[in-house]
Design a protein around this motif. Structure first.
Motif, short mmCIF file in Angstrom:
data_model
loop_
_atom_site.label_atom_id
_atom_site.label_comp_id
_atom_site.label_asym_id
_atom_site.label_seq_id
_atom_site.Cartn_x
_atom_site.Cartn_y
_atom_site.Cartn_z
N VAL A 364 -54.07 35.00 14.76
CA VAL A 364 -54.05 33.73 14.04
C VAL A 364 -53.13 32.77 14.81
O VAL A 364 -52.02 33.15 15.19
CB VAL A 364 -53.53 33.95 12.60
CG1 VAL A 364 -53.21 32.64 11.93
CG2 VAL A 364 -54.56 34.72 11.79
N PRO A 365 -53.60 31.51 15.06
CA PRO A 365 -52.84 30.63 15.95
C PRO A 365 -51.61 29.96 15.32
O PRO A 365 -50.91 29.24 16.00
CB PRO A 365 -53.87 29.57 16.36
CG PRO A 365 -54.85 29.55 15.25
CD PRO A 365 -54.90 30.94 14.69
N PHE A 366 -51.37 30.16 14.03
CA PHE A 366 -50.15 29.58 13.43
C PHE A 366 -49.29 30.70 12.86
O PHE A 366 -49.74 31.85 12.76
CB PHE A 366 -50.52 28.56 12.34
CG PHE A 366 -51.38 29.13 11.24
CD1 PHE A 366 -50.80 29.72 10.13
CD2 PHE A 366 -52.76 29.08 11.33
CE1 PHE A 366 -51.58 30.26 9.13
CE2 PHE A 366 -53.56 29.62 10.32
CZ PHE A 366 -52.97 30.21 9.22
N SER A 367 -48.07 30.37 12.51
CA SER A 367 -47.14 31.42 12.07
C SER A 367 -47.15 31.56 10.55
O SER A 367 -47.64 30.69 9.83
CB SER A 367 -45.73 31.07 12.53
OG SER A 367 -45.26 29.97 11.78
N ALA A 368 -46.59 32.67 10.09
CA ALA A 368 -46.49 32.91 8.65
C ALA A 368 -45.66 31.80 7.99
O ALA A 368 -45.95 31.36 6.88
CB ALA A 368 -45.86 34.27 8.40
N GLN A 369 -44.62 31.35 8.71
CA GLN A 369 -43.77 30.28 8.17
C GLN A 369 -44.58 29.00 7.95
O GLN A 369 -44.33 28.26 7.00
CB GLN A 369 -42.59 30.00 9.12
CG GLN A 369 -41.49 31.04 9.10
CD GLN A 369 -41.87 32.34 9.82
OE1 GLN A 369 -42.85 32.38 10.58
NE2 GLN A 369 -41.14 33.40 9.58
N ASP A 370 -45.56 28.75 8.84
CA ASP A 370 -46.40 27.55 8.68
C ASP A 370 -47.15 27.60 7.35
O ASP A 370 -47.33 26.58 6.69
CB ASP A 370 -47.39 27.42 9.84
CG ASP A 370 -46.69 27.04 11.14
OD1 ASP A 370 -45.56 26.54 11.09
OD2 ASP A 370 -47.29 27.25 12.22
N SER A 398 -56.42 24.55 15.38
CA SER A 398 -55.53 24.03 16.43
C SER A 398 -54.18 24.75 16.49
O SER A 398 -53.47 24.64 17.48
CB SER A 398 -55.27 22.54 16.19
OG SER A 398 -54.54 22.37 14.99
N GLY A 399 -53.83 25.48 15.43
CA GLY A 399 -52.53 26.13 15.41
C GLY A 399 -51.38 25.16 15.18
O GLY A 399 -50.21 25.53 15.26
N LYS A 400 -51.73 23.89 14.85
CA LYS A 400 -50.66 22.91 14.64
C LYS A 400 -49.96 23.14 13.31
O LYS A 400 -50.54 23.69 12.37
CB LYS A 400 -51.26 21.50 14.62
CG LYS A 400 -51.60 20.99 16.01
CD LYS A 400 -52.09 19.56 15.95
CE LYS A 400 -52.58 19.12 17.31
NZ LYS A 400 -53.46 17.96 17.23
#
Ligand code: ADP
Ligand code: MG
Ligand code: ZN
Length: 476
Positions: A364-370, A398-400
């Protein structure tokens, strides 16, 4: 149904050691054919095996987590059979002195808890892989997988349905993932199950003759193969036919099982002690040390999520089934305290998008915190839930960070009284019929008006404020 189904599973799990069980070659999946090989794992004459300590450690951890007795002395044996993917013409396995015995795991189906007995867990080496079809008429052998360490987990014949079998394999998978002793990637063959199945008339105490369907490597195929085999055996018995003890294959594309060969038994394998390896002797200290350092298991995490975070039992079960999911959940909790909302996102859109994109959690391109920050944006009224869904999809693309997406796309929720009022008045002006409907007692009209206002604001208006303001205006 006049019949009872009896199932026992043999589950093979590849262990996540860096090197193979009897040599230093890499266990990495894939790679060009025959590039992770040496004289030992290709079975060259005179090459001698050396047992990888990590394999014993991982297998003992699995045994402890599955409530087994751990053998102080255990033995490795040769299991002899000829097949071209097995270069030595025997597999080093364990016969009468396995590493772990007499355990159990708890499963739950339809709210009913039940223990499934574990007969034994032993260590052994995997075989190579035959590549058929590719080279018209021939088959080529790839020995990269030869000598990759496996544990075989043999269950008691305690399982009574396809649902129980699935719950049991899910439980094993989750325990092995929590221990980090196997990656359990079923699509890569890291976890595969053989299903032993028989039927008997209800009330009968003796077991019927079983068949063994080999090498099922997805939950779907386990369930389908079991359902197929139950029906086949019942039909055969009803027609007065005999059930043969045989080894069967499952063709997942065609949805049918078929007989492969009559079952071999221990005699056929001519088991004898592996003369090139000594007994595995484990001290009390060694075992106790592993026992004291076992990581938290899924059941205990689940209990903790219910008691400490107030998560519903249902949510906690789903979130903790996969260690990666549970870790993601806890990562989000480090920046956001709304556990239930995080859980909703994970069970809902997160799981859906993973499925649609055929993506693993670690990719997954984003983090758990996101994800935690996204929930914070909703809870603080910055964005609406509807907008959050769009932001979340964008995060997958985008993982932004959610904050960045919201700013870039101008998605901040409209919570300004004046702006909201403007929208409300405009919608009322355009929908005189709805006003009349509302005054005539049709409450649905309010929902329609709010919907129109959301549309007008392209999803950005604060829905609670819209509701309130519409009521105020309509009741004037
Ligand atoms: P093998 O080594 O030949 O495969 P095992 O005795 O080790 O045979 O048993 C293999 C599996 O078959 C075990 O999981 C066991 O629980 C299961 N089993 C044994 N008898 C039956 C039966 N009559 N019906 C269903 N499963 C059975
Ligand atoms: Mg077997
Ligand atoms: Zn090797």
């Amino acid at each position: 149904m006049d019949y009872e189904v009896v199932i026992g599973l043999e589950v093979h799990a590849e262990l996540a050691t860096k090197t193979k069980i009897y040599c230093g070659c890499s266990t990495e999946f894939g790679g060009d054919p025959n590039t992770h090989c040496c004289p030992v794992c290709t079975g060259m004459p005179g090459a001698l095996p050396v047992l990888n300590k990590k394999v014993v450690e991982y297998a003992v951890k699995a045994g402890l987590a599955m409530n087994c007795e751990i053998a102080r002395d255990s033995k490795q044996d040769r299991k002899n059979y000829f097949y071209p993917d097995l270069p030595k013409a025997y597999q080093i396995s364990q016969f009468d002195m396995p590493l772990c015995e007499n355990g159990h795991v708890e499963i739950e189906v339809d709210g009913q808890k039940k223990n499934i007995g574990i007969t034994r867990i032993h260590i052994e080496e995997d075989a190579g892989k035959l590549n058929h079809d590719q080279y018209g008429g021939g088959a080529l052998v790839d020995l990269n997988r030869a000598c990759v360490p496996l544990i075989e987990i043999v269950s008691e014949p305690d399982i009574r349905s396809a649902e129980e079998a699935k719950a049991y394999v899910e439980k094993l998978k989750s325990i092995l993932e929590y221990l980090e002793v196997s990656d359990c990637k079923m699509q890569e063959g890291s976890l595969r199950a053989d299903v032993n199945l028989s039927i008997r008339k209800k009330g009968e105490t003796k077991f019927g003759t079983r068949t063994e369907t080999k090498n099922l490597n997805s939950f779907r195929s386990i369930v389908r193969a079991i359902e197929f085999e139950i029906e086949r055996q019942i039909e055969a018995v009803e027609n007065g036919e005999e059930i043969y003890q045989e080894t069967r294959r499952w063709d997942d594309d065609r949805g049918i099982g078929y007989a492969m060969r009559t079952k071999e038994n221990a005699d056929d394998y001519r088991y004898f002690p592996e003369p090139d390896l000594s007994l595995i002797k484990l001290s009390e200290d060694y075992i106790n040390n592993l026992k004291d350092n076992l990581p938290e298991m899924p059941d205990s995490r689940k209990a903790r999520y219910v008691s400490e975070l107030g998560l519903p039992e249902y949510d906690a079960t789903i979130i903790t089934a996969s260690k990666k999911m549970a870790d993601f959940f806890e990562g989000a909790l480090t920046v956001c305290s709304n556990a239930k909302s995080i859980s909703n996102w994970l069970m809902g859109d997160f799981t859906r998008l993973l499925g649609e994109k055929e993506m693993e959690i670690e990719n997954v391109p984003f983090s758990a915190q996101d994800l935690g920050e996204l929930v914070n944006l909703i809870d603080s009224g910055k964005i609406s839930s509807a907008i959050a869904k769009k932001v979340f999809e964008e995060m997958f693309e985008s993982g932004k960070q959610p904050k960045v997406i919201v700013e870039e796309k101008g998605l901040v929720q409209i919570s300004d009284e004046g702006a909201i009022k403007e929208i409300v008045l405009k919608v009322l002006e355009n929908n005189p019929q709805s006003i009349a409907d509302f005054k005539a007692g049709k409450d649905k009209a309010l929902g329609f008006l709010v919907g129109q206002a959301m549309k007008e604001s392209r999803g950005k208006a604060n829905p609670q404020m819209l509701n309130k303001m519409f009521l105020e205006e309509l009741n004037k």
